[in-house]
Design a protein around this motif. Structure first.
Motif, PDB file in Angstrom:
ATOM      1  N   SER A 145     -18.925  72.552  -8.045  1.00  0.00           N
ATOM      2  CA  SER A 145     -19.121  72.910  -6.639  1.00  0.00           C
ATOM      3  C   SER A 145     -17.818  72.821  -5.856  1.00  0.00           C
ATOM      4  O   SER A 145     -16.965  71.969  -6.136  1.00  0.00           O
ATOM      5  CB  SER A 145     -20.147  71.960  -6.008  1.00  0.00           C
ATOM      6  OG  SER A 145     -20.226  72.147  -4.611  1.00  0.00           O
ATOM      7  N   ARG A 146     -17.679  73.726  -4.901  1.00  0.00           N
ATOM      8  CA  ARG A 146     -16.534  73.666  -4.000  1.00  0.00           C
ATOM      9  C   ARG A 146     -16.972  73.209  -2.609  1.00  0.00           C
ATOM     10  O   ARG A 146     -16.213  73.288  -1.652  1.00  0.00           O
ATOM     11  CB  ARG A 146     -15.849  75.038  -3.918  1.00  0.00           C
ATOM     12  CG  ARG A 146     -15.313  75.524  -5.266  1.00  0.00           C
ATOM     13  CD  ARG A 146     -14.310  76.638  -5.097  1.00  0.00           C
ATOM     14  NE  ARG A 146     -13.133  76.210  -4.351  1.00  0.00           N
ATOM     15  CZ  ARG A 146     -12.097  75.546  -4.886  1.00  0.00           C
ATOM     16  NH1 ARG A 146     -12.113  75.206  -6.171  1.00  0.00           N
ATOM     17  NH2 ARG A 146     -11.062  75.214  -4.144  1.00  0.00           N
ATOM     18  N   ARG A 147     -18.209  72.720  -2.530  1.00  0.00           N
ATOM     19  CA  ARG A 147     -18.688  72.228  -1.240  1.00  0.00           C
ATOM     20  C   ARG A 147     -17.987  70.925  -0.880  1.00  0.00           C
ATOM     21  O   ARG A 147     -17.349  70.276  -1.713  1.00  0.00           O
ATOM     22  CB  ARG A 147     -20.206  71.998  -1.289  1.00  0.00           C
ATOM     23  CG  ARG A 147     -21.005  73.272  -1.466  1.00  0.00           C
ATOM     24  CD  ARG A 147     -22.427  73.098  -0.959  1.00  0.00           C
ATOM     25  NE  ARG A 147     -23.145  71.984  -1.572  1.00  0.00           N
ATOM     26  CZ  ARG A 147     -24.324  71.544  -1.131  1.00  0.00           C
ATOM     27  NH1 ARG A 147     -24.893  72.111  -0.079  1.00  0.00           N
ATOM     28  NH2 ARG A 147     -24.928  70.535  -1.750  1.00  0.00           N
ATOM     29  N   GLN A 148     -18.180  70.517   0.369  1.00  0.00           N
ATOM     30  CA  GLN A 148     -17.561  69.278   0.832  1.00  0.00           C
ATOM     31  C   GLN A 148     -18.322  68.073   0.273  1.00  0.00           C
ATOM     32  O   GLN A 148     -19.517  68.138  -0.019  1.00  0.00           O
ATOM     33  CB  GLN A 148     -17.571  69.223   2.361  1.00  0.00           C
ATOM     34  CG  GLN A 148     -16.704  70.301   3.018  1.00  0.00           C
ATOM     35  CD  GLN A 148     -16.807  70.266   4.531  1.00  0.00           C
ATOM     36  OE1 GLN A 148     -17.676  69.608   5.106  1.00  0.00           O
ATOM     37  NE2 GLN A 148     -15.901  70.989   5.182  1.00  0.00           N
ATOM     38  N   GLN A 152     -15.379  65.648   4.698  1.00  0.00           N
ATOM     39  CA  GLN A 152     -15.074  67.081   4.691  1.00  0.00           C
ATOM     40  C   GLN A 152     -14.175  67.489   3.526  1.00  0.00           C
ATOM     41  O   GLN A 152     -13.835  68.669   3.379  1.00  0.00           O
ATOM     42  CB  GLN A 152     -14.415  67.471   6.021  1.00  0.00           C
ATOM     43  CG  GLN A 152     -15.339  67.268   7.224  1.00  0.00           C
ATOM     44  CD  GLN A 152     -14.687  67.695   8.525  1.00  0.00           C
ATOM     45  OE1 GLN A 152     -13.448  67.761   8.642  1.00  0.00           O
ATOM     46  NE2 GLN A 152     -15.500  67.990   9.518  1.00  0.00           N
ATOM     47  N   ARG A 153     -13.806  66.537   2.696  1.00  0.00           N
ATOM     48  CA  ARG A 153     -12.941  66.868   1.567  1.00  0.00           C
ATOM     49  C   ARG A 153     -13.704  67.701   0.536  1.00  0.00           C
ATOM     50  O   ARG A 153     -14.821  67.352   0.156  1.00  0.00           O
ATOM     51  CB  ARG A 153     -12.411  65.596   0.914  1.00  0.00           C
ATOM     52  CG  ARG A 153     -11.578  65.851  -0.343  1.00  0.00           C
ATOM     53  CD  ARG A 153     -10.890  64.605  -0.824  1.00  0.00           C
ATOM     54  NE  ARG A 153      -9.862  64.184   0.133  1.00  0.00           N
ATOM     55  CZ  ARG A 153      -8.950  63.247  -0.114  1.00  0.00           C
ATOM     56  NH1 ARG A 153      -8.946  62.622  -1.285  1.00  0.00           N
ATOM     57  NH2 ARG A 153      -8.068  62.930   0.797  1.00  0.00           N
ATOM     58  N   PRO A 154     -13.128  68.811   0.050  1.00  0.00           N
ATOM     59  CA  PRO A 154     -13.785  69.616  -0.990  1.00  0.00           C
ATOM     60  C   PRO A 154     -13.960  68.782  -2.256  1.00  0.00           C
ATOM     61  O   PRO A 154     -13.100  67.957  -2.603  1.00  0.00           O
ATOM     62  CB  PRO A 154     -12.811  70.777  -1.213  1.00  0.00           C
ATOM     63  CG  PRO A 154     -12.029  70.855   0.055  1.00  0.00           C
ATOM     64  CD  PRO A 154     -11.894  69.447   0.542  1.00  0.00           C
ATOM     65  N   GLU A 202     -22.501  67.307  -0.556  1.00  0.00           N
ATOM     66  CA  GLU A 202     -23.041  66.931  -1.859  1.00  0.00           C
ATOM     67  C   GLU A 202     -23.734  65.572  -1.802  1.00  0.00           C
ATOM     68  O   GLU A 202     -24.797  65.376  -2.388  1.00  0.00           O
ATOM     69  CB  GLU A 202     -21.920  66.897  -2.905  1.00  0.00           C
ATOM     70  CG  GLU A 202     -21.358  68.253  -3.272  1.00  0.00           C
ATOM     71  CD  GLU A 202     -22.379  69.114  -3.999  1.00  0.00           C
ATOM     72  OE1 GLU A 202     -23.395  68.567  -4.488  1.00  0.00           O
ATOM     73  OE2 GLU A 202     -22.162  70.333  -4.088  1.00  0.00           O
ATOM     74  N   LYS A 208     -18.431  67.769  -8.798  1.00  0.00           N
ATOM     75  CA  LYS A 208     -16.997  68.034  -8.682  1.00  0.00           C
ATOM     76  C   LYS A 208     -16.572  69.168  -9.610  1.00  0.00           C
ATOM     77  O   LYS A 208     -15.678  69.965  -9.268  1.00  0.00           O
ATOM     78  CB  LYS A 208     -16.224  66.752  -9.015  1.00  0.00           C
ATOM     79  CG  LYS A 208     -14.697  66.942  -9.007  1.00  0.00           C
ATOM     80  CD  LYS A 208     -13.987  65.654  -9.368  1.00  0.00           C
ATOM     81  CE  LYS A 208     -12.467  65.892  -9.424  1.00  0.00           C
ATOM     82  NZ  LYS A 208     -11.735  64.652  -9.753  1.00  0.00           N
ATOM     83  N   ASP A 248     -11.209  68.198  -4.853  1.00  0.00           N
ATOM     84  CA  ASP A 248     -10.059  67.397  -4.429  1.00  0.00           C
ATOM     85  C   ASP A 248     -10.358  65.890  -4.436  1.00  0.00           C
ATOM     86  O   ASP A 248      -9.460  65.082  -4.185  1.00  0.00           O
ATOM     87  CB  ASP A 248      -9.623  67.799  -3.013  1.00  0.00           C
ATOM     88  CG  ASP A 248      -9.115  69.231  -2.949  1.00  0.00           C
ATOM     89  OD1 ASP A 248      -8.829  69.798  -4.022  1.00  0.00           O
ATOM     90  OD2 ASP A 248      -9.035  69.776  -1.834  1.00  0.00           O
TER      91      ASP A 248
END
Length: 406
Positions: free
Chosen positions: A283-286, A312-314, A290, A280, A317
């Motif tokens: 990374s800005r991946r979903q 699908q939440r980044p 991860e 978190k 967030d």
């Protein structure tokens, strides 16, 4: 009426090995089996390559209502002893996993070696040859005088009788309860038989969310029981359309009882919570991407869906609490099987002839002189991975040596 020094009923792993060893020690041996094919369980084991022993076998790898019973036989005939026999017959083998030894080419090589051992001992083999009845004979002074057997090939007699008929698994290859019936006939107590090393099943409705994961496999930690009775294995788990299988479940099935939940760690040795919280921050991946880096993709997606989280939440967030919760659930997944696949899929039988009524030195009955029980029919069950074959060799060797000494 033909006369032998010993009649062995059952030409599987234990029966073949006992016959050859006893014959080579001077006994006139008759080996009987009702099946047209010899050693069929060896033939189908280990994917056709026979996981014939485990280098690491100790009494701790076996379960029984009388846990100390197996120590004597296992100490006197070790995996190294059987490996020496395999090498003497020129059979190439390899270690696959955790001490498990397999034939390089085929289980047929091992069967051929055991038959050669029988030939070297002058063993008389009759197969298929069923046994209709067994009776004790009376000696001239009123003492027990051995046994008479009515067989398909006529009556035979011997002062010693060895029951090596195996257990109840895989009835399609000829497994029966013959050995248990004979034990009861002669007054022996039977520890209730149950399938072991067997896939577990679940209520179809409760399993529906996981049915789509059929085919997914991963290493897990799997446990049952609590406190001193808690048992844990680190093995591979396989999802099926009906439930769970793979080495992890086969191992734990021998210890599981109906009504008990299983605890499964889907990521043993990994701190999922810490890994997700670190992701978190960096990374800005979903979330789904991860999580799929830590678990198989289909399992990760199903796990997030079951937890009500948006894959699908980044990552930035995601709430810390949600990440910790989904990680904790993956590390401590609790499931309650409703049953198992039964004898047709079980690899071995747990339970059998109560070992408290047998000599740990000779496998001879304490109730009936001259009557011996060896192999799977006895209440000694090994872990997955060649341990049950090692019990077959060790119990057979102890019995054969006692027959020769007698």
């Amino acid at each position: 009426m033909e006369t032998f020094d010993v009649v062995i009923v059952g030409a599987g792993a234990a029966g073949l090995f006992c016959a050859g060893r006893a014959g080579q020690r001077g006994q006139r041996v008759l080996l009987l089996d009702h099946s047209p094919k010899v050693a069929e369980k060896i033939r189908i084991s280990g994917g056709g390559r026979a996981n014939f022993t485990n280098r690491e076998a100790t009494p701790a790898n076996f379960l029984s209502d009388n846990p100390r019973f197996s120590r004597s036989a296992l100490a006197r005939y070790t995996p190294g002893d059987f490996v020496a026999l395999v090498q003497r017959h020129g059979i190439a083998f390899h270690e696959k996993h955790k001490g498990q030894l397999f034939c390089d080419r085929s289980a047929e090589d091992l069967i051929t070696a055991l038959l050669r051992e029988c030939d070297a001992g002058g063993v008389t083999r009759r197969q298929p040859c069923g046994v209709q009845a067994i009776r004790q004979r009376s000696g001239g002074d009123g003492e027990a005088g051995g046994f008479e057997l009515d067989t398909d090939a006529g009556p035979v007699q011997a002062p010693r009788l060895v029951i090596a008929t195996g257990g109840l698994p895989v009835p399609k290859i000829g497994a029966t309860d013959f050995g248990l019936r004979i034990a009861r006939q002669f007054g022996h107590t039977i520890i209730e038989p149950r399938p072991a090393l067997v896939p577990l099943t679940f209520d179809p409705v409760q399993w529906a969310p996981f049915a789509a994961l059929s085919g997914v496999a991963l290493p897990v930690g799997i446990s049952v029981g609590s406190g001193k009775t808690r048992t844990t294995f680190l093995e591979d788990l396989l999802f099926t359309h009906r439930g769970l299988s793979g080495p992890a479940v086969l191992q734990i099935s021998s210890f599981w009882r109906l009504g008990q939940p299983l605890q499964i760690d889907l990521a043993p040795g990994i701190d999922l919570g810490a890994r997700l919280l670190a992701a978190k921050q960096s990374s800005r991946r979903q979330l789904g991407n991860e999580f799929a880096a830590l678990l198989p993709t289909r399992l990760a997606d199903a796990w997030l869906h079951g937890a009500g989280l948006d894959a699908q939440r980044p990552m930035p967030d995601c709430k810390d609490k949600d990440l910790q919760t989904v990680a904790q659930r993956a590390r401590a997944w609790e499931v309650s099987p409703t049953g198992d696949e039964g004898w047709k899929k079980a690899e071995v039988m747990a339970g059998g002839v109560d070992t408290r009524e047998l000599s740990s030195q000779t496998l001879e009955s304490k109730r009936v002189p001259g009557l011996h029980f060896i192999g799977e029919v006895v209440d000694v069950t090994g872990w997955l991975g060649g341990y049950n074959f090692q019990w077959a060799w060790a119990s057979a060797a102890a019995c054969a040596d006692a027959l020769a000494a007698a």
